[in-house]
Design an enzyme around this catalytic site. Structure first.
Site, mmCIF file in Angstrom:
data_model
loop_
_atom_site.group_PDB
_atom_site.id
_atom_site.type_symbol
_atom_site.label_atom_id
_atom_site.label_comp_id
_atom_site.label_asym_id
_atom_site.label_seq_id
_atom_site.Cartn_x
_atom_site.Cartn_y
_atom_site.Cartn_z
ATOM 1 N N CYS C 42 11.515 -19.563 -27.083
ATOM 2 C CA CYS C 42 11.247 -20.053 -25.732
ATOM 3 C C CYS C 42 12.291 -19.467 -24.787
ATOM 4 O O CYS C 42 13.380 -19.061 -25.213
ATOM 5 C CB CYS C 42 11.346 -21.573 -25.731
ATOM 6 S SG CYS C 42 11.307 -22.330 -24.089
ATOM 7 N N THR C 44 14.148 -21.072 -22.923
ATOM 8 C CA THR C 44 15.336 -21.921 -23.059
ATOM 9 C C THR C 44 16.253 -21.397 -24.163
ATOM 10 O O THR C 44 17.480 -21.382 -24.023
ATOM 11 C CB THR C 44 14.902 -23.368 -23.369
ATOM 12 O OG1 THR C 44 14.084 -23.834 -22.308
ATOM 13 C CG2 THR C 44 16.107 -24.278 -23.515
ATOM 14 N N HIS C 47 18.276 -18.657 -22.835
ATOM 15 C CA HIS C 47 19.390 -19.107 -22.003
ATOM 16 C C HIS C 47 20.566 -19.558 -22.877
ATOM 17 O O HIS C 47 21.724 -19.318 -22.552
ATOM 18 C CB HIS C 47 18.955 -20.266 -21.101
ATOM 19 C CG HIS C 47 17.918 -19.878 -20.095
ATOM 20 N ND1 HIS C 47 17.901 -18.644 -19.486
ATOM 21 C CD2 HIS C 47 16.853 -20.561 -19.600
ATOM 22 C CE1 HIS C 47 16.866 -18.586 -18.656
ATOM 23 N NE2 HIS C 47 16.223 -19.721 -18.716
ATOM 24 N N GLU C 68 10.218 -24.611 -30.779
ATOM 25 C CA GLU C 68 8.767 -24.426 -30.968
ATOM 26 C C GLU C 68 8.519 -24.155 -32.445
ATOM 27 O O GLU C 68 9.080 -23.209 -32.996
ATOM 28 C CB GLU C 68 8.276 -23.256 -30.118
ATOM 29 C CG GLU C 68 8.539 -23.452 -28.617
ATOM 30 C CD GLU C 68 8.162 -22.230 -27.784
ATOM 31 O OE1 GLU C 68 7.625 -21.250 -28.351
ATOM 32 O OE2 GLU C 68 8.402 -22.247 -26.568
ATOM 33 N N CYS C 100 11.758 -46.705 -20.183
ATOM 34 C CA CYS C 100 12.029 -46.528 -18.756
ATOM 35 C C CYS C 100 10.726 -46.666 -17.951
ATOM 36 O O CYS C 100 9.627 -46.760 -18.508
ATOM 37 C CB CYS C 100 12.680 -45.171 -18.483
ATOM 38 S SG CYS C 100 11.562 -43.774 -18.671
ATOM 39 N N GLU C 199 2.298 -9.243 -10.899
ATOM 40 C CA GLU C 199 3.409 -9.059 -11.861
ATOM 41 C C GLU C 199 4.006 -7.667 -11.654
ATOM 42 O O GLU C 199 3.282 -6.680 -11.723
ATOM 43 C CB GLU C 199 2.855 -9.219 -13.289
ATOM 44 C CG GLU C 199 3.766 -8.726 -14.407
ATOM 45 C CD GLU C 199 5.121 -9.427 -14.450
ATOM 46 O OE1 GLU C 199 5.157 -10.660 -14.523
ATOM 47 O OE2 GLU C 199 6.162 -8.715 -14.367
ATOM 48 N N ARG C 204 4.195 -5.971 -18.688
ATOM 49 C CA ARG C 204 3.525 -7.266 -18.604
ATOM 50 C C ARG C 204 2.145 -7.163 -17.960
ATOM 51 O O ARG C 204 1.235 -7.919 -18.319
ATOM 52 C CB ARG C 204 4.409 -8.253 -17.842
ATOM 53 C CG ARG C 204 5.633 -8.668 -18.653
ATOM 54 C CD ARG C 204 6.599 -9.520 -17.851
ATOM 55 N NE ARG C 204 7.587 -10.121 -18.747
ATOM 56 C CZ ARG C 204 8.581 -10.917 -18.346
ATOM 57 N NH1 ARG C 204 8.719 -11.196 -17.058
ATOM 58 N NH2 ARG C 204 9.432 -11.423 -19.221
ATOM 59 N N ILE C 291 5.432 -28.961 -12.173
ATOM 60 C CA ILE C 291 5.022 -29.091 -13.579
ATOM 61 C C ILE C 291 6.244 -29.015 -14.478
ATOM 62 O O ILE C 291 7.035 -28.072 -14.389
ATOM 63 C CB ILE C 291 4.052 -27.961 -13.983
ATOM 64 C CG1 ILE C 291 2.859 -27.890 -13.012
ATOM 65 C CG2 ILE C 291 3.584 -28.151 -15.432
ATOM 66 C CD1 ILE C 291 1.918 -29.061 -13.051
#
Lengths: 350, 350, 350, 350
Positions: C42, C44, C47, C68, C100, C199, C204, C291
């Site tokens: 991913c 993330t 990063h 994932e 919550c 893009e 891509r 989102i």
């Protein structure tokens, strides 16, 4: 907490109930014990009292009746960490499984494994009662207990009225029994106009007027469809909310709603219903919602805030208030006779 | 109808306007002439009066100002068959083409070829005015003309408040100018609770209180986000309605709204706005609606019925009432100074 | 299950990661141990690998990376009764509190106390991994593990595309990185037409074409707004889906979407963004959705069925497949360089 | 345009129709004359042909039959400024008043004063036909005329399928007649999965399979509810689309849909229908939509784009193609016998 308490018990598989003294129960894991401050009678309680066909198939006496409640937590069972002694709560009455398809997609109100508080286990027509912690709803301090107890049936009324846009919508409500009266209050507080009510009982028509209905029709003496058309420039109402469970009311409402309109069905019918689907639903392009239970917990938030707003006219709905349970049979018989709005017991007299 | 009438004219491309006597106009094909019973000032009129940048680019003096109106049909132009002398009407101010993609998909409020009444043609700050028949809205007889005139801006407020569910939703309104005040009235009439208002002007905060706001914050002296969280059990509001056009209010509102909440943006900003989209919109999964105009004609039905319900608290919003146009400059200057709610002229003194 | 396993470890607070041998973990109460069949990278993870500002503030090395995943249950911890050895599962990566306001109103995807799998605890870039039972999602037997692993990011794409009606809607997608490509696949499988992709990377753009984009624009060489208008009879697109995180793409998309249209924002921006709210959102009456995450569990059902339908064109998205973790640095570096779609590891070579 | 043309005429108030030669009509104000390139038979045409009860009460012979059409404009009547000779159009068949409550609130599909093209005036089963300009829909040049003609019934199918979310939803379709087949095509193109079809006719079950149904049930030999539950892990389908008009199918579908699910009713029933509203609608909290006509013009945009996407599998639905009208009686009789999907005439042989 040790001691004895009074409770309305469905003692035997027959008509009626008994007021008995029993031990105050102990909260098990995941449960709390509440001191019942107010508890209101639901139509379901009436069915259990009357011992109708449904009750015979579902209820296993002896069992304490009742499920609409407000109370104060007086004892906390093992494993409960978000409720404390002194908390002022009401209770959602559907105990959901959290595992089924409906629960996993946020439709807890139609959980495939629902157990109902006061139906499948002991209820709240008592001085003290057990509430599963997962079903507890915390109330703000200032809310009167009788209003806090009304939140459960108000949830049904809110889901019926708010299943689509309502502010500024012309609305027909069929049936001004206890739930229909709550529906009128919710519709008015949410900006519906005009709110037209069809109800054959004179007693209930007067209550509907007090709650704030803008027009009131006696369907036994007036032509409901014609009256609705006259009030709405010939167009019919935008929204039709069925609370009566009368097949004739369903038919009249479907005729009276404008093409493209919205319908909510809450009232349960005494039998299968025959209608002209082509002309009353399909050609009219209606949107029809079946309503059952309450959305967890969205509906509770909505209900609580509507009460707190001070705009929900509940006073005229609460027609009968009893201190203690002594006159419970009078209460049930009045309700059976259609001579009440909502009936509330305050189990502790002081 | 022959004769002369008084009118507020944007006479020259400069600050201000003039009260002049002109011929009563003749309705052309598809038009009607109305006797103006009440007309209210919009922020747009103020911009035209002030001759700001937008006005300079759009308005072609000389032109009669004004577009919010209620009046009685006194003459009917050729080809108009559904309006008659004596009809009591208000007017939608967007004249739409009916042919573009937006019109063909029911989004008339963003018609690609919109002309605006009182902006692109003569308006209604006059004793008589022309209204295109397709833009007429018939009012019920008993509605006060000043309320009937307010329906147009109420339409904006209704579309802002009712862009999603509102009954029983905690709500923050930023800005209690004339439109924000209407927004408070609509939110309260539709069951929002609590309605929290953030407004720096003391004059407007007092009006907000009179209209029914439940909590009122001075954003220059209090921490809006903290106050909102304190009122809402730490969760933030379900709904944030931006009426102020202040970039700071936008940022505070986006911080104060609960994750998953709803936002409506009506206020126009004085410039481009810089915000942290990641943390204020995306990670919060907000639903943001830009609001412009009014849905034709759904919103008009909603507005009319909300007024008829008697639950819309408009009295405190109508702060200034003028018989005749003589003191029109005072009216505009007070409004410029933020010292008014809505201002209404009754052109005919009797 | 005893033994050792290979895992990609964020070992130190610095750029990169290490392939290490560690003990196979033991599932605690409410957890299961899975044999990892496929795991995908991913953004993330990238990063964390790059050790960017966000990662420095959030991640506490040493920690196994990755979230994932698809795998087979090989050991079940205490108290888990609805998962069994042999079950074939994927995992939702947000561990939610259930208590919550967001969780209680069905908005689990914005739970105020979310912990993220592979970010706040050990992840799945390993031969075996711990999964909390409440986060497990059962897969149908025949689903390829690499598709089953893709379900988590597909959930983001589904929530982006399906935040409103999409079948038969003209659609602009900005950004055809790994998530944007999944968005194209979902939009096409859901009936969007035309699907226009903007893009700048040639690599891509070619992938976008393979996935099924109907029109492809290079925003560095073509006028995006003009091209979109030309394709859509001058109207602009009904739906604009932002996957790129480029401020310029946001602006172009808001210009290219038709008034009254719908916008979903998924891409994260590198900084605050300045836009003309008046003309790009308010006057256009847009509906904008932020989102984040995936709706539990509605989105998972949708994703699983879309894959099972065979209409989701995932093959071209899965550009790189690695048996074992040996070449993990190559995988990360290719992904950093924008030279991949989704990258999958099959930890067990056989 | 002068000359003669062939047309299928409902000549007498009796079973059947006649192929006759008549004058090519002249377009009046607001009308255009088209050369009919393709025209498809609707169930309504069949009712007129059969001269059933409804037809006897509504149709006034002699009248040219037919309303589904695609053609080229060959002559333009007075006052038509947005259509030109050479335009390639289809036609919406509901002529709406634009003045009633429904029209003013965007619900043109239930206009209170609808006239139907080919029912209340001459239709399109002819070499040339008159179309009111306000009902014309421009087609893209490359669309095959038989597909362009299918757009009208596709509109019904689209409104049935897309009355709520469908991508990734499990779906039951009862009835695979011509409209049901279009429904299957739309559901598949919009991402529904699995699409389960219940249809007693073997001929139609085979067509359903060709169009792309994932599971097909013979309700005369299999237990529909049990089959649906088996396919859906015991949950029932999310969406139930009724195309058959069979009361038994309605009941089975309501049993097979999951609690909280969505239902669209398009098929017309031969009589009033008796159902258990309590258990099949109310306790299941279903959302039921009556479907009639098509939303103007939103649905047409959706339909046109779905066709253009190439993902709508219409080839197997178009089972019978006739050049000229000579064999029209064969066409009607085959359709009456349930031996067709959609039937198309190409009036001009070349």
């Amino acid at each position: 907490m040790d001691g004895k308490m009074m409770a309305i018990m469905k003692a035997k598989p027959a008509y009626g109930a008994e007021l008995v003294e029993v031990d105050i129960p102990k909260p098990g894991p995941g449960e709390v014990l509440i001191k019942v401050l107010a508890t209101t009678i639901c139509g379901t309680d009436l069915h259990i009292y009357e011992w109708n066909e449904w009750a015979q198939s579902r209820i296993k006496p002896p069992q304490i009746m009742g499920h609409e409640v407000a109370g104060e937590v007086v004892e906390v069972g093992p494993g409960v960490d978000d409720l404390h002694v002194g908390d002022y709560i009401s209770a959602e009455t559907h105990i959901v499984c959290g595992k089924c398809y409906q629960c996993r997609t946020g439709n807890y109100h139609v959980c495939q494994n629902t157990k109902i508080f006061g139906v499948d286990m002991d209820g709240v027509f008592a001085e003290y009662a057990i509430v599963p912690a997962q079903n507890a709803w915390k109330n703000p301090k200032g809310m009167p207990p009788e209003y806090a107890s009304l939140q459960e049936p108000l949830g049904n009324a809110v889901d019926t009225v708010l299943a689509g846009p309502i502010a500024g919508k012309s609305t027909l409500i069929t049936g001004a029994g206890p739930l229909g009266l709550l529906g009128i209050a919710v519709a008015k507080a949410s900006g519906a106009y005009p709110v037209i009510v069809s109800e054959p009982s004179e007693f209930r028509r007067k209550l509907a007027e007090k709650v704030g209905a803008d027009y009131i029709i006696n369907p036994f003496e007036e032509d409901v469809v014609k009256e609705v058309r006259d009030i709405t420039d010939g167009n019919g109402v935008d929204v039709f909310l069925e609370f009566s469970g009368a097949p004739k009311a369903l038919e009249q409402g479907l005729q009276a709603v404008t093409p493209g309109g919205r319908v909510s069905l809450l009232g349960l019918f005494p039998r299968d219903v025959t209608i002209d689907f082509n002309n009353l639903i399909i050609f009219k392009a209606l949107e029809v919602h079946g309503i059952t239970g309450r959305h967890l917990w969205n509906t509770w938030y909505t209900v609580s805030r509507l009460i707190q707003s001070g705009r929900l006219n509940l006073e005229p709905v609460l027609t009968h208030r009893y201190k203690g349970f002594d006159r419970f049979e009078e209460a049930f018989e009045l309700m059976r006779a259609g001579k009440t709005g909502k009936v509330v017991f305050f189990p502790h007299r002081s």
